[in-house]
Design a protein around this motif. Structure first.
Motif, PDB file in Angstrom:
ATOM      1  N   LEU A 227     -30.558  43.799  44.273  1.00 24.03           N
ATOM      2  CA  LEU A 227     -29.775  43.444  43.091  1.00 24.03           C
ATOM      3  C   LEU A 227     -29.807  44.641  42.138  1.00 24.03           C
ATOM      4  CD1 LEU A 227     -31.163  39.826  42.478  1.00 24.03           C
ATOM      5  CD2 LEU A 227     -29.009  40.437  43.591  1.00 24.03           C
ATOM      6  N   GLY A 228     -28.929  45.607  42.365  1.00 23.22           N
ATOM      7  CA  GLY A 228     -28.944  46.819  41.560  1.00 23.22           C
ATOM      8  C   GLY A 228     -30.218  47.608  41.846  1.00 23.22           C
ATOM      9  N   ASN A 229     -30.992  47.839  40.798  1.00 22.08           N
ATOM     10  CA  ASN A 229     -32.251  48.569  40.994  1.00 22.08           C
ATOM     11  C   ASN A 229     -33.434  47.616  41.202  1.00 22.08           C
ATOM     12  OD1 ASN A 229     -32.454  47.510  38.448  1.00 22.08           O
ATOM     13  ND2 ASN A 229     -33.341  49.367  37.519  1.00 22.08           N
ATOM     14  N   ARG A 230     -33.144  46.355  41.480  1.00 21.92           N
ATOM     15  CA  ARG A 230     -34.184  45.353  41.746  1.00 21.92           C
ATOM     16  C   ARG A 230     -34.069  44.890  43.193  1.00 21.92           C
ATOM     17  NH1 ARG A 230     -35.607  39.955  38.331  1.00 21.92           N
ATOM     18  NH2 ARG A 230     -36.047  41.572  36.808  1.00 21.92           N
ATOM     19  N   TYR A 231     -35.234  44.691  43.818  1.00 23.73           N
ATOM     20  CA  TYR A 231     -35.292  44.183  45.183  1.00 23.73           C
ATOM     21  C   TYR A 231     -36.092  42.873  45.194  1.00 23.73           C
ATOM     22  CZ  TYR A 231     -33.762  48.824  46.712  1.00 23.73           C
ATOM     23  OH  TYR A 231     -33.057  49.989  46.902  1.00 23.73           O
ATOM     24  N   LEU A 232     -35.573  41.911  45.938  1.00 21.47           N
ATOM     25  CA  LEU A 232     -36.285  40.652  46.129  1.00 21.47           C
ATOM     26  C   LEU A 232     -36.797  40.589  47.570  1.00 21.47           C
ATOM     27  CD1 LEU A 232     -33.934  38.052  44.359  1.00 21.47           C
ATOM     28  CD2 LEU A 232     -35.875  39.329  43.395  1.00 21.47           C
TER      29      LEU A 232
END
Length: 360
Positions: free
Chosen positions: A58-63
């Motif tokens: 999610l953009g510069n976020r990873y889940l």
């Protein structure tokens, strides 16, 4: 169960070392560790949890998904670094190892206790088995090791040394003088191997503690759900053996024979049967010489010559003893039907005396 405090400390260490922002969420979207910087949108979170994917960007976020679907978590890793994705994967692996260690050290013991005592629903068994990587459909053997005058903790330590190479087995004390071994069976193992192992356990614990040790075996459990049934069988086996087969050190549920049947008879029926066979005579008054003669005679298939030879008595002396018993209780032990009746009646009498001793 791994505490949230431990997870929080781990997340803080990961964040400091990797210089990335991390947060760990449970499946209810509650942050259980780390710092929640941006509230995850519920629809995105739910879609990710329900999807087969293990990671979502999610953009510069990873889940990342951590653990399994039942008791798993979602790790959020954010930061502008190009290493966010590989570092997130590394954190996931470490968290899963921590969770697995927590389950193996604490939950496994609690799980096996509840499983043996039949305190779990089938859905709970399936859930715990999945969390702890147990094959739910594996075959299991339940062995109950009991020592007279032995401490359960000492027995447990000895048994762990014997089965040190068996990482998939459970060894847990159930009472102050008994320990249960739940053994995962290999494909080739059956009752023969189980009985051999029972002898090894009894002999080793007995030699180490210098106490009388008995080991009982239930029937093979075809799945985890049947383990409690096998444990009940093993426990019953020890009680039945205490009444009828006290000289045995290894007792199998499948070999209890008529002793198991008598053990489950209601008391009024037993009293009625004894009254029918002995009348007002108390079989406890029979002297040891007569009983030794009768039991040896039965073991030799009612053969007078062989019995007199083994007892070192004259044939006429043996006949005299059997006739004396016939005058006392009215049963001719030389006849198969009367011999069978006497055998069963004496076992019922032993069972009644056992019940009386427990009520004192």
């Amino acid at each position: 169960m791994v505490s949230n405090r431990l997870l929080q400390e781990c997340l803080e260490d990961f964040s400091n070392i990797m210089r990335l922002s991390m947060a760990l969420y449970d499946r209810n979207r509650t942050c259980v560790a780390g710092e929640e910087e941006i509230r995850l949108q519920e629809d995105i979170f739910d879609i990710f949890c329900d999807s087969p994917a293990d990671m979502q960007a999610l953009g510069n976020r990873y889940l990342f998904k951590v653990g399994d679907e039942e008791m798993g978590y979602v790790l959020s890793v954010s930061g502008g670094s190009k290493d966010a994705y590989p570092m997130g994967q590394l954190a996931v692996r470490q968290l899963e190892r921590i969770l697995e260690m927590g389950y193996s050290r604490e939950d496994r013991n609690q799980f096996i206790h509840n499983l043996l005592l039949d305190n779990l629903l089938p859905v709970d068994i399936a859930s715990y088995a999945k969390q702890m990587h147990l094959g739910q459909e594996c075959r299991w053997a339940v062995l109950l090791v009991e020592g007279v005058g032995c401490d359960a903790y000492d027995m447990q330590m000895i048994l762990k040394n014997i089965l040190a190479s068996r990482t998939g087995d459970f060894i847990t004390p159930m009472e102050e003088d008994s320990v249960v071994v739940v053994r995962r069976l290999e494909e080739r193992e059956d009752q023969v191997e189980i009985e051999e192992m029972a002898h090894i356990l009894s002999d080793t614990v007995s030699s180490e503690t210098l106490c009388k040790v008995r080991t009982s075996c239930g029937t093979i459990a075809r799945s985890l759900r049947e383990v409690s049934r096998s444990y009940k069988e093993a426990k019953m086996s020890l009680e039945v053996a205490e009444i009828f087969y006290s000289s045995k050190t290894v007792i199998r549920y499948e070999e209890l024979g008529i002793g198991r049947l008598i053990y489950q008879l209601p008391t009024p029926l037993c009293e009625m049967f004894l009254k029918e066979v002995f009348g007002n005579y108390d079989p406890a008054n029979l002297d040891d010489e007569i009983l030794t003669t009768v039991y040896q005679f039965m073991e030799n298939s009612l053969n007078l010559s062989e019995t007199s030879r083994q007892l070192f008595v004259h044939r006429n002396t043996l006949v005299y003893r059997l006739e004396k018993l016939q005058k006392t209780i009215g049963l001719d032990i030389r006849q198969f039907e009367d011999a069978m009746t006497f055998k069963i009646a004496m076992m019922v009498s032993d069972y009644m005396r056992y019940l009386e001793s427990k009520q004192r």
